[in-house]
Design a protein around this motif. Structure first.
Motif, PDB file in Angstrom:
ATOM      1  N   ASP A 222       1.859  -1.469  56.947  1.00 59.29           N
ATOM      2  CA  ASP A 222       1.925  -2.638  56.310  1.00 59.29           C
ATOM      3  C   ASP A 222       3.178  -3.752  57.108  1.00 59.29           C
ATOM      4  OD1 ASP A 222      -0.107  -2.789  54.968  1.00 59.29           O
ATOM      5  OD2 ASP A 222       0.807  -2.864  53.054  1.00 59.29           O
ATOM      6  N   LYS A 262      -2.394  -4.549  61.243  1.00 57.87           N
ATOM      7  CA  LYS A 262      -3.899  -4.420  60.207  1.00 57.87           C
ATOM      8  C   LYS A 262      -4.346  -6.160  60.014  1.00 57.87           C
ATOM      9  CE  LYS A 262      -2.665  -1.485  57.242  1.00 57.87           C
ATOM     10  NZ  LYS A 262      -2.129  -1.103  55.532  1.00 57.87           N
ATOM     11  N   TYR A 263      -2.910  -6.630  60.896  1.00 58.77           N
ATOM     12  CA  TYR A 263      -3.059  -8.563  60.805  1.00 58.77           C
ATOM     13  C   TYR A 263      -4.024  -8.834  62.638  1.00 58.77           C
ATOM     14  CZ  TYR A 263       0.011  -8.923  57.355  1.00 58.77           C
ATOM     15  OH  TYR A 263       0.855  -8.417  56.736  1.00 58.77           O
ATOM     16  N   LYS A 265      -7.038  -8.072  63.274  1.00 60.08           N
ATOM     17  CA  LYS A 265      -8.749  -8.261  62.734  1.00 60.08           C
ATOM     18  C   LYS A 265      -9.396  -9.084  62.987  1.00 60.08           C
ATOM     19  CE  LYS A 265      -9.021  -3.428  61.920  1.00 60.08           C
ATOM     20  NZ  LYS A 265      -8.749  -2.096  60.656  1.00 60.08           N
ATOM     21  N   ARG A 267     -11.595 -11.152  60.185  1.00 57.01           N
ATOM     22  CA  ARG A 267     -12.314 -11.588  58.422  1.00 57.01           C
ATOM     23  C   ARG A 267     -13.171 -13.067  58.702  1.00 57.01           C
ATOM     24  NH1 ARG A 267      -7.089  -8.762  59.092  1.00 57.01           N
ATOM     25  NH2 ARG A 267      -7.899  -6.515  58.168  1.00 57.01           N
ATOM     26  N   SER A 403      -4.377 -14.242  54.064  1.00 55.78           N
ATOM     27  CA  SER A 403      -4.970 -13.443  55.669  1.00 55.78           C
ATOM     28  C   SER A 403      -4.103 -11.805  55.636  1.00 55.78           C
ATOM     29  CB  SER A 403      -4.054 -13.855  56.792  1.00 55.78           C
ATOM     30  OG  SER A 403      -4.067 -13.341  57.470  1.00 55.78           O
ATOM     31  N   LYS A 404      -2.516 -11.668  54.550  1.00 58.57           N
ATOM     32  CA  LYS A 404      -1.693 -10.918  54.216  1.00 58.57           C
ATOM     33  C   LYS A 404      -2.654 -10.171  53.420  1.00 58.57           C
ATOM     34  CE  LYS A 404       3.037 -12.604  54.482  1.00 58.57           C
ATOM     35  NZ  LYS A 404       2.527 -14.602  55.526  1.00 58.57           N
ATOM     36  N   ALA A 407      -5.463  -8.025  55.017  1.00 62.86           N
ATOM     37  CA  ALA A 407      -4.360  -7.093  56.176  1.00 62.86           C
ATOM     38  C   ALA A 407      -4.383  -6.078  55.318  1.00 62.86           C
ATOM     39  CB  ALA A 407      -3.551  -7.718  56.914  1.00 62.86           C
ATOM     40  N   GLU A 408      -4.169  -6.270  54.260  1.00 64.63           N
ATOM     41  CA  GLU A 408      -2.724  -4.879  53.763  1.00 64.63           C
ATOM     42  C   GLU A 408      -3.401  -3.916  52.597  1.00 64.63           C
ATOM     43  OE1 GLU A 408       0.960  -6.730  52.184  1.00 64.63           O
ATOM     44  OE2 GLU A 408       1.151  -7.714  54.169  1.00 64.63           O
TER      45      GLU A 408
END
Length: 455
Positions: A222, A262-263, A265, A267, A403-404, A407-408
């Protein structure tokens, strides 16, 4: 330049040993070069006067052993001369250069004495003629092998000097070192620097690599460079060691292929504007998301997540802009009005008497235009603020939390049902408030920053 006899040098050495004069002062007094005098003093101290008067016989094996010892021990030219009792530093430099360019046979075939200019020119002419006949196919083979080893990069032009040096180090058993250096865009000195790094790795750097990798895996990928650098430096601060520079950490992460992806992509986003229209409020916040007082400015929004079985989960949060803490939140399976009012009820219950104006900012979702929402805000003495139509940046401070979250945690479709997905969201909110550091808060968690703000 006047040649200085060995007897004069011995006299200078004895004066240096018996008086308090400096090495440079004695060398200037007798007109001896500082490097030559330093080597002579070292030989005198190691072997005595006899080694200076009777230097070793120079043979092909002597040259080869000298150069190999120098490179294996990463010794300097003066250290090598002193170790072998050999005074000529210039010869050591020339022998090493010939060894690197032509290999061991060049030192074994080398004859004593100086070559005439005519012989040197004729030999250079012959060697260049022979090389032009055989270099081109060999060069093509080297380039093919090198490109094959650098297939992840794509081309030699994009490869770093370290990567090129690694290719040469791997192909050295197959091709001559001289041909590799000529074919690839790297100098001999640069290759020798990286060769020493490959053969004698820095223990401190290897330890730092293991710390970086361990922390990267602990935080499950992360953390990017900035937050991971803060964690690494905190670890070294705890064990009372010198703090590594963030540029060094970034370089080692790039070498090990550690990158937070992870950030990157895209969504799905939830649109809460579809529904019955009510009364809209002005945009009081106007993207001024900074505050130094808790509860002074707060933001609120709803997002949607979808489990593997197709069932949906809705999350609403209220976030404080002073501490970035998630104050209250609620999770339901349907985005009803009762669901959206629950976090606001919780917020009003925990609000202390502050003595200053409180503002809650949302988007233009139908829940936030409803009369029940406005009545509850008035009951809690909270001023309402709304984003402009279809302008997500007006509520970016809340959108970034979602968003976090997405992603995480694992992709929401990896969770079998609503229960698993809801538990994952609860765990992440606890992690966000208690353990997840933020660079904007000085590498502190929201609760740690709140404690510092209250102190």
């Amino acid at each position: 330049m006047t040649k200085i006899s060995i007897e004069t040098k011995i006299k200078a050495i004895e004066e240096y040993c018996t008086t308090a004069s400096s090495l440079l002062g004695i060398a200037r007094k007798y007109g001896i070069a500082k490097l030559d005098f330093q080597i002579c003093v070292g030989i005198y101290a190691r072997f005595g006067k006899e080694k200076l008067l009777n230097p070793p016989t120079v043979t092909g094996d002597f040259r080869l052993n000298l150069v190999k010892w120098k490179q294996q021990n990463l010794a300097s030219i003066p250290e090598t001369c002193i170790h072998f009792g050999f005074r000529s530093s210039g010869s050591v430099y020339q022998w090493e250069r010939q060894y690197n360019e032509h290999g061991a046979p060049a030192l074994l075939k080398l004859r004593p004495g100086r070559k005439s200019k005519h012989d040197l020119k004729s030999r250079e002419r012959d060697s260049t003629f022979k090389e032009t006949e055989s270099t081109s196919p060999k060069r093509e083979l080297i380039l093919k092998d090198s490109t094959r080893r650098l297939k992840k990069i794509g081309s030699l032009e994009k490869a770093s000097k370290q990567e090129l040096a690694q290719v040469i180090y791997d192909l050295k058993a197959k091709y001559r070192l001289k041909d590799l250096i000529e074919a690839l865009p790297i100098s001999m000195s640069t290759y020798q620097y990286w060769q020493a790094k490959f053969e004698h790795p820095d223990e401190a750097e290897e330890e730092l690599k293991s710390v970086i990798k361990g922390l990267f895996e602990y935080f499950e990928g992360d953390y990017g460079v900035r937050r991971l650098s803060a964690q690494v430096r905190d670890y070294y601060r705890i064990i009372s060691r010198p703090l590594p520079n963030h540029k060094r950490i970034y370089r080692l992460m790039r070498e090990m292929g550690l990158k937070c992806t992870k950030y990157s992509k895209r969504r799905r986003k939830y649109d809460s504007s579809k529904g019955p229209l009510g009364k809209k409020a002005k945009n009081v916040i106007r993207r001024r998301f900074m505050s130094n007082r808790k509860y002074q400015k707060m933001v609120c929004d709803i997002t949607e997540l979808k489990a593997k079985d197709g069932s949906k989960v809705y999350l609403e949060i209220i976030k404080d802009l002073a501490t970035n803490q998630i104050l209250t939140w609620e999770i339901e399976t349907h985005p009803t009005l009762e669901f959206s009012l629950k976090p606001l009820h919780k917020l009003i219950d925990l609000l202390p008497h502050t003595g200053y104006q409180l503002t809650l900012h949302t988007d233009q979702g139908w829940q936030y235009q409803h009369r029940a929402w406005r009545v509850l805000l008035k009951h809690g003495r909270i001023r309402q603020s709304m984003s402009h139509r279809a302008t997500c940046l007006d509520n970016a401070a809340c959108e970034t939390v979602f968003s976090k979250l997405k992603a995480e945690i694992k992709p929401d479709t990896d969770y079998a049902n609503q229960e698993d997905l809801i538990q994952a969201i609860k765990d992440w909110i606890d992690y966000y408030n208690h353990r997840r550091i933020q660079t904007k808060l000085g590498n502190l968690t929201p609760l740690q920053y709140e404690a510092r703000l209250a102190a």
